[in-house]
Design a protein around this motif. Sequence first.
Motif, PDB file in Angstrom:
ATOM      1  N   MET A 111      11.596  15.008   0.845  1.00  0.00           N
ATOM      2  CA  MET A 111      12.679  14.041   0.925  1.00  0.00           C
ATOM      3  C   MET A 111      12.421  12.855   0.004  1.00  0.00           C
ATOM      4  O   MET A 111      13.369  12.287  -0.571  1.00  0.00           O
ATOM      5  CB  MET A 111      12.851  13.573   2.373  1.00  0.00           C
ATOM      6  N   TYR A 112      11.154  12.474  -0.157  1.00  0.00           N
ATOM      7  CA  TYR A 112      10.830  11.406  -1.102  1.00  0.00           C
ATOM      8  C   TYR A 112      11.128  11.839  -2.531  1.00  0.00           C
ATOM      9  O   TYR A 112      11.624  11.036  -3.337  1.00  0.00           O
ATOM     10  CB  TYR A 112       9.363  11.018  -0.976  1.00  0.00           C
ATOM     11  N   GLY A 140      16.956   6.654   7.450  1.00  0.00           N
ATOM     12  CA  GLY A 140      16.226   6.335   8.670  1.00  0.00           C
ATOM     13  C   GLY A 140      16.873   6.891   9.919  1.00  0.00           C
ATOM     14  O   GLY A 140      16.186   7.154  10.907  1.00  0.00           O
ATOM     15  N   LEU A 141      18.210   7.096   9.900  1.00  0.00           N
ATOM     16  CA  LEU A 141      18.903   7.629  11.060  1.00  0.00           C
ATOM     17  C   LEU A 141      19.014   9.146  11.045  1.00  0.00           C
ATOM     18  O   LEU A 141      19.162   9.769  12.106  1.00  0.00           O
ATOM     19  CB  LEU A 141      20.313   7.030  11.149  1.00  0.00           C
ATOM     20  N   ALA A 142      18.966   9.757   9.865  1.00  0.00           N
ATOM     21  CA  ALA A 142      19.190  11.199   9.762  1.00  0.00           C
ATOM     22  C   ALA A 142      18.098  11.986  10.479  1.00  0.00           C
ATOM     23  O   ALA A 142      18.382  12.907  11.256  1.00  0.00           O
ATOM     24  CB  ALA A 142      19.276  11.618   8.297  1.00  0.00           C
ATOM     25  N   ALA A 143      16.831  11.628  10.237  1.00  0.00           N
ATOM     26  CA  ALA A 143      15.725  12.382  10.843  1.00  0.00           C
ATOM     27  C   ALA A 143      15.707  12.269  12.363  1.00  0.00           C
ATOM     28  O   ALA A 143      15.607  13.295  13.061  1.00  0.00           O
ATOM     29  CB  ALA A 143      14.402  11.919  10.240  1.00  0.00           C
ATOM     30  N   PRO A 144      15.828  11.058  12.971  1.00  0.00           N
ATOM     31  CA  PRO A 144      15.856  11.004  14.442  1.00  0.00           C
ATOM     32  C   PRO A 144      17.044  11.736  15.058  1.00  0.00           C
ATOM     33  O   PRO A 144      16.910  12.370  16.114  1.00  0.00           O
ATOM     34  CB  PRO A 144      15.921   9.502  14.732  1.00  0.00           C
ATOM     35  N   LEU A 145      18.213  11.672  14.413  1.00  0.00           N
ATOM     36  CA  LEU A 145      19.373  12.375  14.948  1.00  0.00           C
ATOM     37  C   LEU A 145      19.169  13.889  14.925  1.00  0.00           C
ATOM     38  O   LEU A 145      19.485  14.591  15.893  1.00  0.00           O
ATOM     39  CB  LEU A 145      20.623  12.003  14.157  1.00  0.00           C
ATOM     40  N   PHE A 146      18.636  14.409  13.823  1.00  0.00           N
ATOM     41  CA  PHE A 146      18.385  15.844  13.734  1.00  0.00           C
ATOM     42  C   PHE A 146      17.338  16.264  14.767  1.00  0.00           C
ATOM     43  O   PHE A 146      17.482  17.305  15.425  1.00  0.00           O
ATOM     44  CB  PHE A 146      17.933  16.219  12.332  1.00  0.00           C
ATOM     45  N   ALA A 147      16.280  15.468  14.902  1.00  0.00           N
ATOM     46  CA  ALA A 147      15.245  15.790  15.881  1.00  0.00           C
ATOM     47  C   ALA A 147      15.800  15.737  17.300  1.00  0.00           C
ATOM     48  O   ALA A 147      15.477  16.590  18.140  1.00  0.00           O
ATOM     49  CB  ALA A 147      14.069  14.825  15.727  1.00  0.00           C
ATOM     50  N   GLU A 201      24.383  14.987  12.900  1.00  0.00           N
ATOM     51  CA  GLU A 201      24.509  14.206  11.674  1.00  0.00           C
ATOM     52  C   GLU A 201      25.956  13.795  11.405  1.00  0.00           C
ATOM     53  O   GLU A 201      26.216  13.031  10.465  1.00  0.00           O
ATOM     54  CB  GLU A 201      24.002  15.019  10.470  1.00  0.00           C
ATOM     55  N   PHE A 202      26.890  14.279  12.221  1.00  0.00           N
ATOM     56  CA  PHE A 202      28.306  13.986  11.982  1.00  0.00           C
ATOM     57  C   PHE A 202      28.620  12.491  12.009  1.00  0.00           C
ATOM     58  O   PHE A 202      29.426  12.018  11.196  1.00  0.00           O
ATOM     59  CB  PHE A 202      29.158  14.738  13.011  1.00  0.00           C
TER      60      PHE A 202
END
Length: 312
Positions: A96-97, A120-127, A177-178
Motif C-alpha cells: 500500500m505504501y 486510515g479508515l479503509a483498513a479498519p473498516l475492511f478488518a 468500504e461503501f
Amino acid sequence: MTLLEHLRELRTRLFRASIAIVLGMIVGYLLSGHVLAILQEPYCQLAQKLELQHNNGVLPADWRCGFVALKVTDPLLLKLKISLWVGLIVSAPFWMYQLWAFIAPGLHRNERRWAYVFAGLAAPLFAGGAVLAFIVVSKGLEFLVGFVNPETQIMLEAMSYVDFVTGMMAVFGVAFEFPLGIMLANIAGIATGKRLLGWWRIAVFIFFVFAAVATPTADPFGMTFLALCMSVLYFGAVVFALVNDKRRNRNRPSYAGIGDDEVSSLDDYEVEPVEAASPIDGYDQIDAPTPVAAPTAVDKPRPLDSRYDDFT
C-alpha cells in the motif's frame, strides 16, 4: 516526469510490491496450519455439537474434526491459497505504501490530507467487515446444517469450505468500504448531505438487496447483519456530509452561488429612506465665488524663418 519515466516508476513499484507479497506468502505458508485451524473452528464446533446430539451427549474417543479432499492436489492448493491470503494481509503496509508513493506526487496538499483520512479508515473498516463475517459464518453454518437428517454424517470439502469463509470475509470487507465512496462524493461536491439524507429509504433497500445477492449463504442472519451494518455506516457517512456541508458553507463567500451572468435577488433588499440634509451654519456669510476671467486671444505664430534662436 515523462510518460516513459512514469511507466518505469510504476514497474519499479509493482516489482517491489510483488516481492513483498511473495515474502508474505512465505510467512503465510509457515502459518497456514494455524490459520486453517482458526478458519475451521466454526465448523468443528458445529460438528462436535451434532456428534454429541447423535451419541446422546457422549463424544467418541476416536472422533476428530477434519475435511474431505476430493482431489490429489487439493491439500497443496489449499495451503497455497491460505498462504496468498496471509501474504496479502501481512505485506499490506508495504505494497500500500508503494501504491501511495506512486500516486502522492500528483496530488495537491488538500487532496493528500483527505487521502490520509481515507487510507486510515479503509483498513479498519475492511478488518471490521472480515471479523463480522467470521462471526456470522458460525450462525450460517448452523442454519444450513439444520436441514440435514440427524442420521447423516457431515464431512465438508476443504476447498469449498475455505472459499466459503474467505468469500464471506471479502464480501463483508468490501461492503464496509461503501461509506468512503459516499464521503468522497460529498467532498467532490457531487452529493450534499441533505440529498443523501433524503435517499435513506432507497439506500437501505439497496443494502438489503445487495446483502441478499452477495452473501454466499441462504440464511437470513448473514444478509441481515450485513445490511444493518451497511445502513449504520451509511448514516454515519451522512452525518459527516452534513457537517462538511455546514463547514463549507461557512467558509464560502456570499456571492459564491451566483453566476457571472445572473442578477442577484432583490426580494430581501431593504431600502432605507434618505433624510433631508440639514442647512450648513454660516452658509449665508460665505462670499460669492468670483467669476473666471475670459480667455485671452492667442497670438498668431510667426513664420518659420523668424523663429531662430542664438544657436540656430
